[in-house]
Motif scaffolding. Sequence first.
Motif, mmCIF file in Angstrom:
data_model
loop_
_atom_site.group_PDB
_atom_site.id
_atom_site.type_symbol
_atom_site.label_atom_id
_atom_site.label_comp_id
_atom_site.label_asym_id
_atom_site.label_seq_id
_atom_site.Cartn_x
_atom_site.Cartn_y
_atom_site.Cartn_z
ATOM 1 N N LEU A 43 0.695 -1.054 -0.007
ATOM 2 C CA LEU A 43 -0.084 0.040 -0.120
ATOM 3 C C LEU A 43 0.875 1.168 -0.086
ATOM 4 O O LEU A 43 0.631 2.270 -0.686
ATOM 5 N N ILE A 44 1.887 1.198 0.817
ATOM 6 C CA ILE A 44 2.823 2.291 0.687
ATOM 7 C C ILE A 44 3.635 2.674 -0.823
ATOM 8 O O ILE A 44 3.546 3.697 -1.168
ATOM 9 N N THR A 45 3.919 1.403 -1.260
ATOM 10 C CA THR A 45 4.622 1.798 -2.694
ATOM 11 C C THR A 45 3.389 2.124 -3.606
ATOM 12 O O THR A 45 3.797 2.961 -4.628
ATOM 13 N N GLN A 54 10.794 6.287 2.510
ATOM 14 C CA GLN A 54 11.658 6.728 3.689
ATOM 15 C C GLN A 54 12.422 8.261 3.602
ATOM 16 O O GLN A 54 12.793 8.602 4.723
ATOM 17 N N THR A 55 12.379 8.618 2.315
ATOM 18 C CA THR A 55 13.329 9.874 1.966
ATOM 19 C C THR A 55 12.225 10.858 1.204
ATOM 20 O O THR A 55 12.779 12.004 0.851
ATOM 21 N N THR A 109 3.804 7.078 11.128
ATOM 22 C CA THR A 109 4.780 7.758 10.548
ATOM 23 C C THR A 109 5.416 8.741 11.683
ATOM 24 O O THR A 109 4.773 9.511 12.289
ATOM 25 N N SER A 110 6.721 8.691 11.532
ATOM 26 C CA SER A 110 7.372 9.535 12.009
ATOM 27 C C SER A 110 8.732 10.131 11.144
ATOM 28 O O SER A 110 9.645 9.522 10.908
ATOM 29 N N THR A 111 8.435 11.636 10.735
ATOM 30 C CA THR A 111 9.212 12.258 9.810
ATOM 31 C C THR A 111 10.461 12.619 10.417
ATOM 32 O O THR A 111 10.442 12.966 11.840
ATOM 33 N N SER A 112 11.566 13.039 9.743
ATOM 34 C CA SER A 112 12.896 13.257 10.380
ATOM 35 C C SER A 112 12.887 14.733 10.406
ATOM 36 O O SER A 112 12.371 15.650 9.658
ATOM 37 N N THR A 237 12.079 8.789 7.209
ATOM 38 C CA THR A 237 10.873 8.710 8.030
ATOM 39 C C THR A 237 10.555 7.440 8.359
ATOM 40 O O THR A 237 10.793 6.293 7.563
ATOM 41 N N ARG A 238 10.088 7.046 9.609
ATOM 42 C CA ARG A 238 9.873 5.805 10.138
ATOM 43 C C ARG A 238 8.446 5.321 9.990
ATOM 44 O O ARG A 238 7.405 6.127 10.118
#
Length: 297
Positions: A43-45, A54-55, A109-112, A237-238
């Motif tokens: 689903l993410i893809t 992740q970036t 999600t946890s963004t950087s 991003t986690r």
Amino acid sequence: MTTVLFNPDLADEERRARLYRGQVLVFSASPESLALVDHARDLITEAFGQRDPQTAQYDVPVEEFASLLADLKPRFIHHPESKKRIRAVLERFGCDLDRTYFDVPRMRTSTSDDFLTTGISYAFHPHRDTWYSAPFSQLNWWIPIYPVVPENVMAFHPQYWDRPVRNGSRRYNYYEWNRTSRPTAAQHIKVDTRDQPKPEEPLQLEPQVRVVPEVGGIMLFSGNQLHSTVPNTSGQTRFSIDFRTVNIDDVQSRVEAPNIDSECTGTSLRDFLCASNFERIAEDVVVSYEGLAPANV
């Protein structure tokens, strides 16, 4: 003191008892948990296309990133395959599927570097889930979708397991939150103005415990643990999955973690589905648990 155990060989009843006492349990990836991760990655893809999720935060405006998540996360939550794969994970763990109830899985999600820390990608302050009307028999299951590092996981604050924290849970009603605040999550991009239960006194957050499971590994802990989102400085991003379970016998007999500081109203018990047939907890059980029926659910 919080003890972290890795791959303990425990029957479900003993496992729950240890979690209610504040232990944290970590398990290696299994075919069932990896199947759940694969489903999430598909689903993410689909959502991010050719971008590396992740970036991707470095390639798109924050508003576009929030919009992607606002579409992706509900799709994962409500996809029928998500529920089926959760059930397979619970069966792998030896849970009685007729007595175990789970809420729908969330993709977190946890963004950087503070790219997006509000609304749809909320960076959680120190909190207990029980401040948010979770039952004290709730157990949290947390699974990384991509590799995680100490700089982008969550932190436990074990010194507060049996130490009360003055907090804003007295203003929190679960039914009102679902009616007015949850639907607006994606609108909070720069600042999150929703009133959430937070500590109302200075906390000593060190020492803290950070656990780094492998992809598909499972971290299990009580919803009564004080925990927070680690400020993400990893450069990525986690993405993770979490869901919660209760055992209906524990709900009815009040076998649970201790309530030392929660004053919220309402209950999230109506969100839980039976692992065997996806039916909800009987209304008389919920009403008995909360003491009275809400005016509007």
